[in-house]
Design a protein around this motif. Structure first.
Motif, PDB file in Angstrom:
ATOM      1  N   TYR A  19       0.727  -1.296   0.350  1.00 52.44           N
ATOM      2  CA  TYR A  19      -0.012   0.249  -0.436  1.00 52.44           C
ATOM      3  C   TYR A  19       0.719   0.988   0.353  1.00 52.44           C
ATOM      4  O   TYR A  19       1.691   1.698   0.853  1.00 52.44           O
ATOM      5  CB  TYR A  19      -0.941  -0.340   1.714  1.00 52.44           C
ATOM      6  N   GLN A  20       0.474   2.122  -0.372  1.00 53.02           N
ATOM      7  CA  GLN A  20       1.149   3.494  -0.604  1.00 53.02           C
ATOM      8  C   GLN A  20      -0.048   4.262  -0.052  1.00 53.02           C
ATOM      9  O   GLN A  20      -1.200   4.952  -0.702  1.00 53.02           O
ATOM     10  CB  GLN A  20       1.345   4.182  -2.471  1.00 53.02           C
ATOM     11  N   ARG A  21       0.199   5.456   0.962  1.00 54.74           N
ATOM     12  CA  ARG A  21      -0.575   6.049   1.568  1.00 54.74           C
ATOM     13  C   ARG A  21       0.205   7.423   1.748  1.00 54.74           C
ATOM     14  O   ARG A  21       0.920   7.838   1.740  1.00 54.74           O
ATOM     15  CB  ARG A  21      -1.274   5.438   3.031  1.00 54.74           C
ATOM     16  N   LYS A  22      -1.153   8.637   1.926  1.00 55.33           N
ATOM     17  CA  LYS A  22      -0.697   9.825   1.868  1.00 55.33           C
ATOM     18  C   LYS A  22      -2.078  10.124   3.233  1.00 55.33           C
ATOM     19  O   LYS A  22      -3.284  10.254   2.173  1.00 55.33           O
ATOM     20  CB  LYS A  22      -0.660  10.410   0.498  1.00 55.33           C
ATOM     21  N   VAL A  23      -1.123  10.881   3.704  1.00 52.73           N
ATOM     22  CA  VAL A  23      -2.772  12.290   3.958  1.00 52.73           C
ATOM     23  C   VAL A  23      -1.973  13.706   3.710  1.00 52.73           C
ATOM     24  O   VAL A  23      -0.687  14.187   3.943  1.00 52.73           O
ATOM     25  CB  VAL A  23      -2.838  11.781   5.713  1.00 52.73           C
ATOM     26  N   SER A  24      -3.504  14.603   4.106  1.00 48.88           N
ATOM     27  CA  SER A  24      -2.421  16.167   3.973  1.00 48.88           C
ATOM     28  C   SER A  24      -3.511  16.531   4.360  1.00 48.88           C
ATOM     29  O   SER A  24      -4.662  16.581   4.477  1.00 48.88           O
ATOM     30  CB  SER A  24      -2.592  16.725   2.411  1.00 48.88           C
ATOM     31  N   LEU A  25      -3.098  17.742   5.144  1.00 43.78           N
ATOM     32  CA  LEU A  25      -3.423  18.742   5.973  1.00 43.78           C
ATOM     33  C   LEU A  25      -3.575  20.528   5.355  1.00 43.78           C
ATOM     34  O   LEU A  25      -2.330  20.722   5.018  1.00 43.78           O
ATOM     35  CB  LEU A  25      -3.724  18.699   7.653  1.00 43.78           C
ATOM     36  N   LEU A  26      -4.407  21.193   4.342  1.00 43.68           N
ATOM     37  CA  LEU A  26      -4.299  22.505   4.356  1.00 43.68           C
ATOM     38  C   LEU A  26      -4.608  23.588   5.718  1.00 43.68           C
ATOM     39  O   LEU A  26      -5.872  23.355   5.909  1.00 43.68           O
ATOM     40  CB  LEU A  26      -4.802  22.781   3.153  1.00 43.68           C
ATOM     41  N   ILE A  27      -4.190  24.544   6.017  1.00 37.69           N
ATOM     42  CA  ILE A  27      -4.791  25.760   7.093  1.00 37.69           C
ATOM     43  C   ILE A  27      -4.967  26.517   6.194  1.00 37.69           C
ATOM     44  O   ILE A  27      -4.385  26.851   5.767  1.00 37.69           O
ATOM     45  CB  ILE A  27      -4.278  25.250   8.279  1.00 37.69           C
ATOM     46  N   ARG A  28      -6.186  26.988   6.293  1.00 40.26           N
ATOM     47  CA  ARG A  28      -6.656  28.780   5.865  1.00 40.26           C
ATOM     48  C   ARG A  28      -7.443  29.542   6.781  1.00 40.26           C
ATOM     49  O   ARG A  28      -7.581  29.025   7.277  1.00 40.26           O
ATOM     50  CB  ARG A  28      -7.663  28.721   5.177  1.00 40.26           C
ATOM     51  N   GLN A  29      -6.888  30.532   6.583  1.00 39.55           N
ATOM     52  CA  GLN A  29      -7.596  31.420   6.658  1.00 39.55           C
ATOM     53  C   GLN A  29      -8.852  31.789   7.189  1.00 39.55           C
ATOM     54  O   GLN A  29      -9.416  32.028   5.999  1.00 39.55           O
ATOM     55  CB  GLN A  29      -6.454  33.064   6.972  1.00 39.55           C
ATOM     56  N   ALA A  30      -9.272  31.360   7.859  1.00 40.65           N
ATOM     57  CA  ALA A  30     -11.046  32.189   7.539  1.00 40.65           C
ATOM     58  C   ALA A  30     -11.329  32.910   6.865  1.00 40.65           C
ATOM     59  O   ALA A  30     -12.620  32.950   5.910  1.00 40.65           O
ATOM     60  CB  ALA A  30     -11.872  31.231   8.751  1.00 40.65           C
ATOM     61  N   GLY A  31     -10.474  33.995   7.080  1.00 41.71           N
ATOM     62  CA  GLY A  31     -11.654  35.141   6.823  1.00 41.71           C
ATOM     63  C   GLY A  31     -11.190  35.510   5.070  1.00 41.71           C
ATOM     64  O   GLY A  31     -11.930  36.140   4.073  1.00 41.71           O
ATOM     65  N   SER A  32      -9.804  35.302   4.873  1.00 40.69           N
ATOM     66  CA  SER A  32      -9.540  35.414   3.274  1.00 40.69           C
ATOM     67  C   SER A  32      -9.586  33.878   3.107  1.00 40.69           C
ATOM     68  O   SER A  32      -9.213  33.911   1.421  1.00 40.69           O
ATOM     69  CB  SER A  32      -8.079  35.362   3.540  1.00 40.69           C
ATOM     70  N   GLY A  33      -9.690  32.869   2.932  1.00 41.49           N
ATOM     71  CA  GLY A  33      -9.419  31.718   2.126  1.00 41.49           C
ATOM     72  C   GLY A  33      -7.945  31.673   2.159  1.00 41.49           C
ATOM     73  O   GLY A  33      -7.687  30.433   1.245  1.00 41.49           O
TER      74      GLY A  33
END
Length: 229
Positions: free
Chosen positions: A167-181
């Motif tokens: 198995y080849q697995r990957k996770v990702s997290l993106l954090i954005r500023q709520a006001g501006s995106g």
């Protein structure tokens, strides 16, 4: 009776019985041990670009911080939504370890978090041959047969191909500023291996992805997480 007095096929059968018994003992002995989830992690902090109209760039945030999850349209229906629910629960626990808490429904949140995961199932590891999955890769055994001392070939259908996927697995997290995106933090963790999917494995990958948060080292790094079997 000494093994050398037995016919070659019987010696081979005894050899394999002993080998299988030894493997069983090793497997049982390893039940109380751990297995390692080795992750290739790369993170991209951009806190200085988190701006609000009419205000200066935001500083690196210190805990505690509140956030809410954000989803793609494809993650909001059917099984994809159920899978995303489970993934976000694991991400919530991982983020809690770094002092970030999910905002209460209706409460304002300064940040949004988008989490994703992907799995590619291969029939065998990239460096293996399809024939390696047969018992015949060892000793005197052929791929589907036994070669006797006199050179005769005895077909052995009992040695069936082993199903041992990779198995080849990957996770990702993106954090954005709520006001501006604006994206202010991006991180990925990739893991390859034989382990079956489990909440503990995905949680280990998310923990690895957040290693060093919110100011991780530059470049790709290896982050190992040991889990009990």
């Amino acid at each position: 009776m000494h093994l050398t007095h037995l016919p070659v096929p019987q010696r081979i059968a005894l050899h394999w019985r002993g080998l299988l018994a030894a493997l069983s003992v090793l497997a049982l002995g390893g039940c109380a041990s751990v297995y390692r989830v080795d992750n290739a992690v790369e993170s991209f902090p951009r806190w200085s670009e988190a701006t609000v109209t009419g205000q200066a760039p935001a500083a690196v945030p210190t805990a505690p911080q509140s956030y809410r999850f954000d989803r793609l349209p494809s993650q909001t229906r059917g099984q994809a939504a159920a899978d995303q629910d489970q993934l976000e629960q694991l991400a919530r626990a991982a983020l809690g370890q770094v002092g970030w808490q999910l905002a209460e429904p209706g409460a304002p949140a300064r940040w949004t978090v988008q989490v994703g995961a992907a799995t590619l199932r291969l029939p065998y590891a990239p460096w293996e041959s399809p024939w390696d999955r047969r018992w015949g890769g060892f000793g005197l055994m052929g791929r589907d047969y036994v070669v006797t001392g006199s050179g005769h070939v005895i077909w052995t259908p009992m040695f069936m191909p082993m199903d041992w996927p990779y198995y080849q697995r990957k996770v990702s997290l993106l954090i954005r500023q709520a006001g501006s995106g604006e994206v202010v933090y991006e991180t990925h963790a990739a893991h390859d291996g034989r382990w079956n999917s489990s909440p503990e494995l995905w949680r280990a990958m998310l923990d690895a992805a957040l290693q060093g948060f919110p100011t991780p080292p530059a470049g790709t790094r290896q982050v190992n997480v040991d889990l009990p079997r």
